[in-house]
Structure formats: structure tokens, C-alpha cells
Design a protein around this motif. Structure first.
Motif, PDB file in Angstrom:
ATOM      1  N   ILE A  96      -5.669  -2.157  -1.577  1.00 29.05           N
ATOM      2  CA  ILE A  96      -5.551  -2.731  -2.916  1.00 29.05           C
ATOM      3  C   ILE A  96      -4.346  -2.087  -3.587  1.00 29.05           C
ATOM      4  O   ILE A  96      -4.334  -0.883  -3.846  1.00 29.05           O
ATOM      5  CB  ILE A  96      -6.833  -2.486  -3.741  1.00 29.05           C
ATOM      6  CG1 ILE A  96      -8.046  -3.072  -3.009  1.00 29.05           C
ATOM      7  CG2 ILE A  96      -6.696  -3.077  -5.144  1.00 29.05           C
ATOM      8  CD1 ILE A  96      -9.376  -2.752  -3.667  1.00 29.05           C
ATOM      9  N   LEU A  97      -3.326  -2.895  -3.823  1.00 31.01           N
ATOM     10  CA  LEU A  97      -2.099  -2.407  -4.454  1.00 31.01           C
ATOM     11  C   LEU A  97      -2.019  -2.952  -5.871  1.00 31.01           C
ATOM     12  O   LEU A  97      -2.660  -3.945  -6.199  1.00 31.01           O
ATOM     13  CB  LEU A  97      -0.864  -2.883  -3.678  1.00 31.01           C
ATOM     14  CG  LEU A  97      -0.825  -2.711  -2.158  1.00 31.01           C
ATOM     15  CD1 LEU A  97       0.503  -3.244  -1.614  1.00 31.01           C
ATOM     16  CD2 LEU A  97      -0.997  -1.249  -1.769  1.00 31.01           C
ATOM     17  N   GLY A  98      -1.199  -2.317  -6.697  1.00 30.55           N
ATOM     18  CA  GLY A  98      -1.001  -2.819  -8.053  1.00 30.55           C
ATOM     19  C   GLY A  98      -0.489  -1.715  -8.951  1.00 30.55           C
ATOM     20  O   GLY A  98      -0.668  -0.533  -8.648  1.00 30.55           O
ATOM     21  N   PRO A  99       0.145  -2.087 -10.085  1.00 28.67           N
ATOM     22  CA  PRO A  99       0.713  -1.066 -10.965  1.00 28.67           C
ATOM     23  C   PRO A  99      -0.353  -0.214 -11.656  1.00 28.67           C
ATOM     24  O   PRO A  99      -1.535  -0.571 -11.636  1.00 28.67           O
ATOM     25  CB  PRO A  99       1.489  -1.895 -11.997  1.00 28.67           C
ATOM     26  CG  PRO A  99       0.902  -3.256 -11.936  1.00 28.67           C
ATOM     27  CD  PRO A  99       0.366  -3.445 -10.558  1.00 28.67           C
ATOM     28  N   ASN A 100       0.053   0.878 -12.288  1.00 27.82           N
ATOM     29  CA  ASN A 100      -0.864   1.735 -13.043  1.00 27.82           C
ATOM     30  C   ASN A 100      -1.587   0.910 -14.094  1.00 27.82           C
ATOM     31  O   ASN A 100      -0.974   0.082 -14.766  1.00 27.82           O
ATOM     32  CB  ASN A 100      -0.104   2.869 -13.759  1.00 27.82           C
ATOM     33  CG  ASN A 100       0.534   3.861 -12.796  1.00 27.82           C
ATOM     34  OD1 ASN A 100       1.660   4.297 -12.993  1.00 27.82           O
ATOM     35  ND2 ASN A 100      -0.172   4.211 -11.743  1.00 27.82           N
ATOM     36  N   GLY A 101      -2.869   1.146 -14.213  1.00 25.74           N
ATOM     37  CA  GLY A 101      -3.655   0.476 -15.244  1.00 25.74           C
ATOM     38  C   GLY A 101      -4.073  -0.943 -14.891  1.00 25.74           C
ATOM     39  O   GLY A 101      -4.646  -1.648 -15.724  1.00 25.74           O
ATOM     40  N   ALA A 102      -3.825  -1.380 -13.661  1.00 27.14           N
ATOM     41  CA  ALA A 102      -4.124  -2.768 -13.267  1.00 27.14           C
ATOM     42  C   ALA A 102      -5.622  -3.045 -13.169  1.00 27.14           C
ATOM     43  O   ALA A 102      -6.061  -4.184 -13.272  1.00 27.14           O
ATOM     44  CB  ALA A 102      -3.453  -3.092 -11.937  1.00 27.14           C
ATOM     45  N   GLY A 103      -6.407  -1.987 -12.925  1.00 30.29           N
ATOM     46  CA  GLY A 103      -7.856  -2.175 -12.783  1.00 30.29           C
ATOM     47  C   GLY A 103      -8.373  -1.846 -11.396  1.00 30.29           C
ATOM     48  O   GLY A 103      -9.547  -2.095 -11.079  1.00 30.29           O
TER      49      GLY A 103
END
Ligand SMILES: Nc1ncnc2c1ncn2[C@@H]1O[C@H](COP(=O)(O)OP(=O)(O)OP(=O)(O)O)[C@@H](O)[C@H]1O
Ligand SMILES: [Mg+2]
Length: 234
Positions: free
Chosen positions: A32-39
Motif C-alpha cells: 500500500i503506497l501513498g503520500p503522508n496522511g493518505a490514510g
């Protein structure tokens, strides 16, 4: 085996997860990738039964999370940002303690083997409070798998690890996969994601914005997809 439908999580009037739909098959290794704070961590915490969703449904191995949290917990190995270890206990004492919670057979033998597997036999009886960050992470990994969980939920597991420990962790994940375990791994480390995962999910603003299979450990493919979805570069 993991079915997530219309999952939302709201806290302080903020929608952290927005109607997440996700289906994960037994034996998959998913990053699971995604920017900071994405959830991302929030999603993992819901699956780990640590926080309750605001709405939606989660079914794990046919068990509804709302009604069967205790049974589901036994299936899970969760590695959060914090180690969950007891500072004044040694690796051996920590692993025996957590192993006993899960009713692990021959728990001392198992604990000794796991400490060896993560390369810390020399520190078997030293209190964890004297350990470096990487050493703590190694023991935290051992703690997460002490009961041979069917599902691994790993939140940034490679953080703080040296090359040797990264190999140890990747081997742990791959050998669990051989035994049929399913892994969900939140990470900012695309290289490790490409190395060990067969599917990538990208989360942005509480939503899944991409979900694809990865072949031949193609790191460039992962980076390009991420840039496209998260940074809007094509
Ligand atoms: N208990 C809470 N109350 C209010 N807001 C929260 C709570 N938990 C998380 N949040 C907010 O939800 C958002 C998502 O947090 P989360 O920890 O899931 O992000 P993340 O994708 O794991 O980020 P990171 O990559 O920085 O670890 C953040 O804006 C965070 O401030
Ligand atoms: Mg996080």
C-alpha cells in the motif's frame, strides 16, 4: 479472503477513509503506497481491529470484523510504527509473553528460534531498552509472527533496518507467503515493494486511486504509476 466494502473512517469531522472497496486473495503480497496522511495506517488499524470503522463492511476469512474481532485478531500479525515491546523485558521474555497470549505451543523453543532468525541470538537475554532502532524493529518483526499468523499487516516494516535486516524481513515475508500467508504492507520504499509484492495499491486522500499487479519486480513501472496518480506527472 479480505473483503472491504464501502469502508469509511471519520475522526474530528475529517474523512480519513472514503468509501474504500478492496478485495485481497489468500496468499497475495500487497503493498500500500501513498503520500503522508493518505490514510494508509488508518486502513491497517481498522483491519487490525484497533479502531472501528465509521461505516462499511470488512470480512476476513468469512468473519465479519464487527462481530468477530477476537477470532480475527488470532489470524493477524500486526507490525505498527511503534514496536509494542516491553522495554524492560529481553527479546526472549517479550516473545514468550506475546506467544503465551496467543497460546503458542513450545513457546520458549519458538521464541529462541525467532530471535535467531532475526539475527539477535547474542542479545537473547538483554533488556530491549538498550537496543538500537533497527534491533528493536527486528524483534518487533519476530513478535508479529510468533503465532504463525495467516495475515500479516505491516506498517512501514523496512524503516530503520540495515541491509542485513531488510533481507531477513523480506525472507520472513516470502517464507510466510510460501506457507500461504497473505501480506499487506504499507511502505514508502518502492524498491522493497517491487522486490517482494505481487500487487500494488495506491491510496490518496483516503481513497484507492490505483490497484495493479506487478511483474518481474518492475520498480520503474511502480514509480511511473505513483507519479501519475500522486504527483500528476504523466
Ligand atoms: N485519531 C485520529 N483523529 C483525527 N485525525 C486522525 C486520527 N488518526 C489519523 N488521523 C488523520 O488521518 C489522516 C491519515 O492518517 P494516517 O496515519 O492513516 O496516514 P498515513 O497514510 O499512514 O500517513 P504516513 O505516510 O505519514 O504514515 C491524517 O491526516 C491524520 O492526521
Ligand atoms: Mg502511516
Amino acid at each position: 479472503m479480505i473483503e472491504i466494502k464501502k469502508l469509511t473512517k471519520q475522526a474530528d469531522n475529517k474523512l480519513i477513509l472514503r468509501s474504500v472497496d478492496l478485495s485481497i486473495k489468500k496468499g497475495e503480497t500487497v503493498a500500500i503506497l501513498g503520500p503522508n496522511g493518505a490514510g494508509k495506517s488508518t486502513l491497517l488499524k481498522v483491519l487490525a481491529t484497533l479502531i472501528k470503522p465509521t461505516s462499511g463492511q470488512v470480512v476476513i476469512n468469512g468473519l465479519d470484523l464487527k462481530k468477530n474481532a477476537i477470532s480475527i485478531k488470532k489470524l493477524l500479525g500486526y507490525l505498527p510504527h511503534s514496536s509494542l515491546l516491553y522495554d524492560h523485558y529481553s527479546p526472549l521474555e517479550n516473545l514468550i509473553f506475546f506467544g503465551n497470549i496467543y497460546g503458542v505451543n513450545k513457546v520458549e523453543e519458538k521464541a529462541i528460534k525467532l530471535v535467531k532468525d532475526v539475527g539477535l541470538s547474542f542479545f537473547l537475554n538483554e533488556p530491549v531498552k538498550n537496543f538500537s532502532r533497527g534491533m528493536i524493529q527486528r524483534i518487533a518483526i519476530a513478535r508479529a509472527i510468533v503465532h504463525d499468523p495467516e495475515i500479516l499487516l505491516l506498517d512501514e516494516p523496512h524503516t530503520g533496518l540495515d541491509q542485513g535486516a531488510i533481507s531477513i524481513l523480506n525472507n520472513v515475508i516470502l517464507s510466510m507467503k510460501e506457507k500461504g500467508a497473505t501480506t499487506l504492507m504499507v511502505t514508502h520504499d518502492f524498491k522493497q515493494a517491487a522486490e517482494i509484492c505481487d500487487r500494488i495499491i495506491i491510496v490518496k486522500n483516503g481513497k484507492i486511486v490505483d490497484d495493479f499487479v506487478i511483474e518481474d519486480h518492475n520498480l520503474t513501472f511502480v514509480s511511473e504509476k505513483y507519479e501519475l496518480q500522486v504527483e500528476g506527472i504523466s
